[in-house]
Structures are given as C-alpha cells and as structure tokens.
Motif scaffolding. Structure first.
Motif, short mmCIF file in Angstrom:
data_model
loop_
_atom_site.label_atom_id
_atom_site.label_comp_id
_atom_site.label_asym_id
_atom_site.label_seq_id
_atom_site.Cartn_x
_atom_site.Cartn_y
_atom_site.Cartn_z
N PHE A 62 0.83 -1.19 0.00
CA PHE A 62 0.00 0.00 0.00
C PHE A 62 0.87 1.25 0.00
O PHE A 62 1.98 1.25 0.52
N THR A 63 0.32 2.30 -0.56
CA THR A 63 0.90 3.63 -0.42
C THR A 63 -0.10 4.43 0.41
O THR A 63 -1.27 4.52 0.04
N VAL A 64 0.36 4.97 1.53
CA VAL A 64 -0.52 5.72 2.42
C VAL A 64 -0.07 7.17 2.45
O VAL A 64 1.11 7.46 2.70
N PHE A 65 -1.00 8.06 2.17
CA PHE A 65 -0.77 9.50 2.31
C PHE A 65 -1.28 9.84 3.70
O PHE A 65 -2.48 9.92 3.93
N VAL A 95 -13.13 8.04 4.29
CA VAL A 95 -12.10 9.07 4.41
C VAL A 95 -10.71 8.44 4.47
O VAL A 95 -9.79 8.86 3.75
N LEU A 96 -10.56 7.43 5.30
CA LEU A 96 -9.24 6.81 5.46
C LEU A 96 -8.79 6.07 4.20
O LEU A 96 -7.62 6.17 3.81
N HIS A 132 8.16 19.66 -5.05
CA HIS A 132 7.19 19.29 -4.04
C HIS A 132 6.07 18.51 -4.72
O HIS A 132 5.61 18.89 -5.79
N VAL A 133 5.66 17.44 -4.10
CA VAL A 133 4.55 16.66 -4.61
C VAL A 133 3.29 17.09 -3.87
O VAL A 133 3.28 17.21 -2.64
N MET A 134 2.24 17.36 -4.62
CA MET A 134 0.94 17.72 -4.06
C MET A 134 -0.04 16.59 -4.34
O MET A 134 -0.08 16.07 -5.46
N ILE A 135 -0.81 16.24 -3.33
CA ILE A 135 -1.88 15.26 -3.46
C ILE A 135 -3.17 16.04 -3.22
O ILE A 135 -3.43 16.46 -2.09
N ASN A 136 -3.96 16.24 -4.26
CA ASN A 136 -5.07 17.19 -4.22
C ASN A 136 -4.50 18.52 -3.72
O ASN A 136 -3.60 19.05 -4.35
N ILE A 155 1.56 13.95 4.75
CA ILE A 155 0.92 15.10 4.11
C ILE A 155 0.41 16.08 5.16
O ILE A 155 0.16 15.71 6.31
N ASP A 156 0.25 17.33 4.74
CA ASP A 156 -0.11 18.40 5.68
C ASP A 156 -1.60 18.72 5.74
O ASP A 156 -2.01 19.64 6.43
N LYS A 157 -2.42 17.98 5.01
CA LYS A 157 -3.87 18.19 5.04
C LYS A 157 -4.56 16.83 4.97
O LYS A 157 -4.01 15.87 4.43
N VAL A 158 -5.77 16.78 5.49
CA VAL A 158 -6.59 15.58 5.37
C VAL A 158 -7.30 15.62 4.02
O VAL A 158 -7.88 16.65 3.66
N LEU A 159 -7.23 14.55 3.29
CA LEU A 159 -7.91 14.44 2.00
C LEU A 159 -9.34 14.01 2.27
O LEU A 159 -9.59 13.03 2.96
#
Length: 167
Positions: A62-65, A95-96, A132-136, A155-159
C-alpha cells in the motif's frame, strides 16, 4: 509566535524522527510504523476506530498518504469527533481509504503521475511543483517512509472525498 515555534518543532522533530527511523521502519508494517510516531496519533486512532488495522497490516503493498495530527486539527471543528462516532464508521472508512493507493508508489514515481485511484474508489490529483509533490491540495512534507508492506508519505492536510456532503 507559539504556533510558528510549534510548527518548527514539528518539522524538525518529524524530519529527525522519520529520517532516524527510516531503516527501523523497514522492519515494521504501516500501522506499527505510524503508531511509533507521535504526529500520527490521530490517524492511528482513526484507523483503529474504522477497524482497518488488520487491512493495513496485511501484505499489501500500500501507499498511504498520512495526515499529521495538525492536519486533522485543521479540519472544521467537530469533524474528527463526528467521524470517530460508531454510527459514522462507514464515512470514516471512506475518508481513510481515500488516503490509500494499492501498490508501492515512491515519491519519484508519484512525480510522474497526474492522478491515482484510491482504495476508496475515488481519484486523487497528483502534481509536482518546485520539487514538491501535491496530493489534491495537500503537500507531501516527508516522502518515502518505507515499511514492510508499503510506503508512507506524510501530508499536511486531510484528503476528503465527497463523503461528508450529507452532513
């Protein structure tokens, strides 16, 4: 000023902890690696509440952000408490699992992608700007924390998928 000092401390601490535990984390799965790092205590509590521990301890990969505690704290007031209530378990799972991609995607690979499909089923946007990689709309603040069953990117925000629209 206190918030700035706190952020500096977290960034320095997280870099040190994650860099120092990089080899050690290779001996642990995703859950045990996250559980050993204080900045993921909210995430770990949510994974437990959603009954996803066994899944994230499985072979994967798995890849987990992984959002930090500060990322969860930045959500609108009451959001985390609402999601942790047993009657909202389905929303919490959505969400998770929106933070998880099947397979092991390292940062260098992610930088060449424009999107990925999450375990939740929705797509996340991936972009790369100035190394820098951004996820959403979340910035990857620490990449490639290797585990026995995948990789964690901090990551610095919850998706948030569209799961909360009914609230």
């Amino acid at each position: 000023m206190r918030k700035i000092l706190s952020m500096i401390f977290v960034l320095c601490f997280s870099s040190t902890v994650l860099a120092g535990s990089h080899k050690m984390s290779e001996q642990k799965d995703i859950v045990d690696t996250a559980a050993g790092i204080d900045m993921f205590s909210t995430l770990v509590a949510a994974v437990k509440a959603a009954d996803l521990v066994d899944t994230l301890k499985s072979d994967g990969p798995f890849t987990v952000f992984a959002p930090t505690n500060e990322a969860f704290a930045a959500l609108p007031a009451g959001t985390v408490d609402m999601l942790l209530q047993p009657e909202n378990k389905d929303k919490l799972v959505k969400v998770l699992t929106y933070h998880v991609v099947s397979g092991k995607v390292k940062a260098k690979q992610a930088m060449s992608l424009s999107s990925a499909t999450t375990v939740e089923g929705g797509d996340i946007a991936i972009s790369s700007k100035m190394n820098h990689v951004m996820i959403n709309n979340a910035k990857v603040v620490k990449a490639d924390v290797m585990t026995t069953n995948g990789v964690i990117h901090v990551i610095d925000k919850v998706l948030l998928p569209n799961v909360l629209a009914s609230n």
